[in-house]
Write a protein that holds these residues in place. Structure first.
Motif, short mmCIF file in Angstrom:
data_model
loop_
_atom_site.label_atom_id
_atom_site.label_comp_id
_atom_site.label_asym_id
_atom_site.label_seq_id
_atom_site.Cartn_x
_atom_site.Cartn_y
_atom_site.Cartn_z
N THR A 312 24.22 1.46 -23.49
CA THR A 312 24.00 1.75 -22.75
C THR A 312 24.63 1.39 -21.48
OG1 THR A 312 21.27 0.96 -23.42
CG2 THR A 312 21.47 1.20 -20.48
N GLU A 313 25.27 0.23 -21.68
CA GLU A 313 26.35 0.39 -20.97
C GLU A 313 27.49 1.72 -20.98
OE1 GLU A 313 27.88 -3.77 -21.20
OE2 GLU A 313 25.79 -4.43 -19.76
N TYR A 314 27.62 1.52 -22.50
CA TYR A 314 29.11 2.60 -22.63
C TYR A 314 28.44 4.22 -22.32
CZ TYR A 314 31.33 6.11 -25.64
OH TYR A 314 32.60 6.90 -25.97
N LEU A 315 27.36 4.46 -22.94
CA LEU A 315 26.57 5.67 -22.07
C LEU A 315 26.55 5.81 -20.61
CD1 LEU A 315 23.70 5.81 -24.71
CD2 LEU A 315 26.15 7.42 -24.51
N ARG A 316 26.19 4.79 -20.13
CA ARG A 316 26.04 4.72 -18.23
C ARG A 316 27.93 5.27 -17.64
NH1 ARG A 316 21.51 3.99 -15.57
NH2 ARG A 316 20.02 2.88 -16.84
N SER A 317 28.65 4.87 -18.60
CA SER A 317 29.86 4.62 -17.45
C SER A 317 31.15 6.30 -18.20
CB SER A 317 31.31 3.69 -18.45
OG SER A 317 31.32 4.43 -19.97
N LYS A 318 30.37 6.26 -19.26
CA LYS A 318 30.65 7.88 -19.92
C LYS A 318 29.60 9.35 -18.75
CE LYS A 318 33.31 7.58 -23.37
NZ LYS A 318 34.23 7.74 -23.24
N ARG A 319 28.74 8.83 -18.13
CA ARG A 319 27.48 9.57 -17.84
C ARG A 319 28.33 9.94 -15.47
NH1 ARG A 319 22.63 8.15 -15.56
NH2 ARG A 319 21.17 10.17 -14.91
N LYS A 320 28.68 8.58 -15.14
CA LYS A 320 29.02 8.60 -14.26
C LYS A 320 30.22 9.56 -13.92
CE LYS A 320 28.10 4.50 -12.23
NZ LYS A 320 28.50 2.52 -12.11
N PRO A 321 31.17 9.55 -14.36
CA PRO A 321 32.53 10.66 -13.75
C PRO A 321 31.23 12.48 -14.10
CG PRO A 321 33.00 10.08 -16.10
CD PRO A 321 32.02 9.20 -15.61
N PHE A 322 30.78 12.83 -14.74
CA PHE A 322 30.27 13.91 -15.35
C PHE A 322 29.08 14.34 -13.92
CE2 PHE A 322 25.89 15.67 -17.10
CZ PHE A 322 26.64 17.01 -17.45
N LEU A 323 28.10 13.27 -14.00
CA LEU A 323 27.58 12.97 -12.75
C LEU A 323 28.19 13.56 -11.04
CD1 LEU A 323 24.97 10.42 -13.20
CD2 LEU A 323 24.47 13.30 -13.54
N LYS A 324 29.18 12.85 -10.86
CA LYS A 324 29.42 13.04 -10.04
C LYS A 324 30.65 14.88 -10.34
CE LYS A 324 32.35 7.83 -9.32
NZ LYS A 324 31.64 8.40 -7.68
N GLU A 325 30.91 14.83 -10.80
CA GLU A 325 30.98 16.38 -10.95
C GLU A 325 30.42 17.48 -10.88
OE1 GLU A 325 32.53 19.74 -14.48
OE2 GLU A 325 32.88 17.90 -15.37
N TYR A 326 28.53 16.86 -11.19
CA TYR A 326 27.54 17.96 -11.03
C TYR A 326 27.14 17.68 -9.51
CZ TYR A 326 26.64 19.63 -15.42
OH TYR A 326 26.75 21.26 -16.66
N ALA A 327 27.43 15.97 -8.68
CA ALA A 327 26.76 16.52 -7.71
C ALA A 327 27.77 17.12 -6.73
CB ALA A 327 26.69 15.09 -7.20
N ASP A 328 28.91 17.02 -6.90
CA ASP A 328 29.71 18.11 -6.61
C ASP A 328 29.09 19.96 -6.37
OD1 ASP A 328 31.61 16.15 -5.71
OD2 ASP A 328 33.17 16.26 -7.28
#
Length: 424
Positions: A312-328
């Motif tokens: 769960t912690e690993y997936l959250r760490s992988k998801r964060k930069p992805f979400l930053k990109e989509y937030a932009d």
């Protein structure tokens, strides 16, 4: 010989009306894998005008047993409920139920003919089955042809009088099949499962955004879990994002990841192989004594809980930069759609707008669902509401509002508090 069944041809088409040619062809491939095939071949011929002159799907599975033909075909037609296609929740071994997918050919062809070879007590047996679109409730069959004693089992379905062109096949169907089967081919990579088109293996890596392999070791029991993580570019249709638990490469169980259905287009699969799962009881949260021990073989075991926490912690760490990109991208779309109030573009309001943009990005990274499936008016209302609350320094009200809308976890509540505190 013809065999009639109960529900009408129009009734069958009505029940399967939501299926299109892409889904129908996928069902024929699933039928092959359900028959224990590891190789499925799609072959077609197109003329100079781009019309498909022939299309066939072949597999090296166990074939269709003539002695069980009535059991395999008749139940499909007994009622509308009986022919609904279902997908198993916790295993990939059987995708369809009763092979009903073979009826969906009416979406792209007039006739389907099965040429099948199966192993019987008398040796290899060979047969042919045919169904027409106008008579889906009537199948013809002939199993009188002798099979070669040196042949192999398998089934080839030939479709004739096709209502689909080459462009549709290449632009629409094949990309659909890549997204439909990429996770399954990856799951069975050690068994060399493959799908080929006109003799060329399908390249499923075209849907891979990123991949990583690593191990997780439970310190107290030294249990080792070998992990392969795949981040997909596009969605996996009904499969969604899941954990696949295997032992020696054999699937034992699958379940949704903790980040599944977050409305953020973060499509992923996690393949977990360990001897630990060989006799694991995924149905129970406790061992037979109702106690949690280091070596228990149920979901309450410490090793399993440790694994899920780490993943769960690993997936959250992988998801964060992805979400930053989509937030932009979200902010860019909001600018193009003129979601922000026009006066926010004035120099005097630049600070206010930057704070609002920062809050929207942070909230999206925390919970993308807040911003999904909104109309233009709903987007404007949400943005203006957040802007008003920010201008009045009503961070506590924002927290309460969002917490009432979305069921945040304790960790997410802490993260939301930090976001709002930073905007004071």
């Amino acid at each position: 010989m013809a065999q009639n069944v109960n529900i009408t041809s129009k009734g069958i088409q009505k029940v399967l009306k939501n299926y299109n040619e892409k889904q129908a062809i996928a069902e024929y491939i699933w039928n092959g894998f359900d028959a224990n095939a590891d190789q499925v071949a799609i072959d077609y011929v197109a003329n100079e005008l781009g019309h498909l002159e022939s299309l066939s799907i072949a597999d090296n599975g166990y074939g269709i047993n003539f002695e069980r033909l009535q059991q395999k075909f008749d139940p499909f037609y007994e009622s509308e409920k009986a022919i609904q296609i279902t997908t198993p929740k916790h295993t990939s071994k059987m995708h369809g139920r009763n092979g009903v997918g073979r009826l969906t050919f009416f979406t792209f062809a007039h006739t389907a003919t099965w040429f099948t070879t199966y192993q019987s007590e008398k040796g290899l047996q060979k047969g042919r089955i045919q169904i027409n679109t106008g008579e889906l409730n009537n199948y013809n069959h002939d199993f009188s042809e002798a099979a070669s004693p040196t042949g192999t089992t398998g089934t080839r379905v030939r479709f004739t009088n096709l209502r689909m062109g080459l462009q549709e096949l290449e632009v629409s169907v094949i990309p659909f099949l890549i997204n439909e089967f990429c996770w399954f081919i990856e799951l069975n990579r050690n068994k060399n499962f493959s799908i080929s088109i006109n003799g060329e293996p399908v390249d499923f890596s075209s849907n891979i955004r990123a991949t990583e392999t690593f191990s997780i070791k439970h310190p107290d029991t030294s249990t080792t879990f070998n992990i392969k993580y795949v981040h997909w570019k596009e969605n996996l249709h009904k499969e969604l994002s899941k954990y696949y638990f295997t032992s020696a490469g054999e699937e034992i169980y699958k379940d949704y990841t903790t980040l599944n259905k977050k409305s953020d287009e973060y499509y992923h699969s996690v393949y977990i192989d360990s001897d630990f799962f060989k006799d694991f009881d995924f149905r129970s949260a406790e061992n037979e004594h109702g106690q949690v021990t280091l070596f228990s073989t149920a979901k309450a075991s410490l090793a399993y809980k440790f694994l899920i926490k780490e993943l769960t912690e690993y997936l959250r760490s992988k998801r964060k930069p992805f979400l930053k990109e989509y937030a932009d991208r979200l902010i860019e779309n909001y600018e193009q759609e003129q979601i922000f109030p026009l006066n926010y573009n004035e120099p005097a309001n630049s600070k206010q707008k930057s704070e609002l943009v920062a809050l929207i990005k942070a909230l999206y990274e925390l919970e993308p669902k807040l911003f999904s499936a909104l109309s233009i008016d709903q987007k404007k209302m949400l943005v203006r509401l957040l802007g008003m609350l920010l201008s009045t320094q009503a961070q506590d009200a924002i927290f309460q509002l969002l917490n009432d809308i979305v069921a945040f976890t304790p960790e997410e509540q802490d993260e939301l508090t930090e976001i709002l505190t930073a905007s004071r």
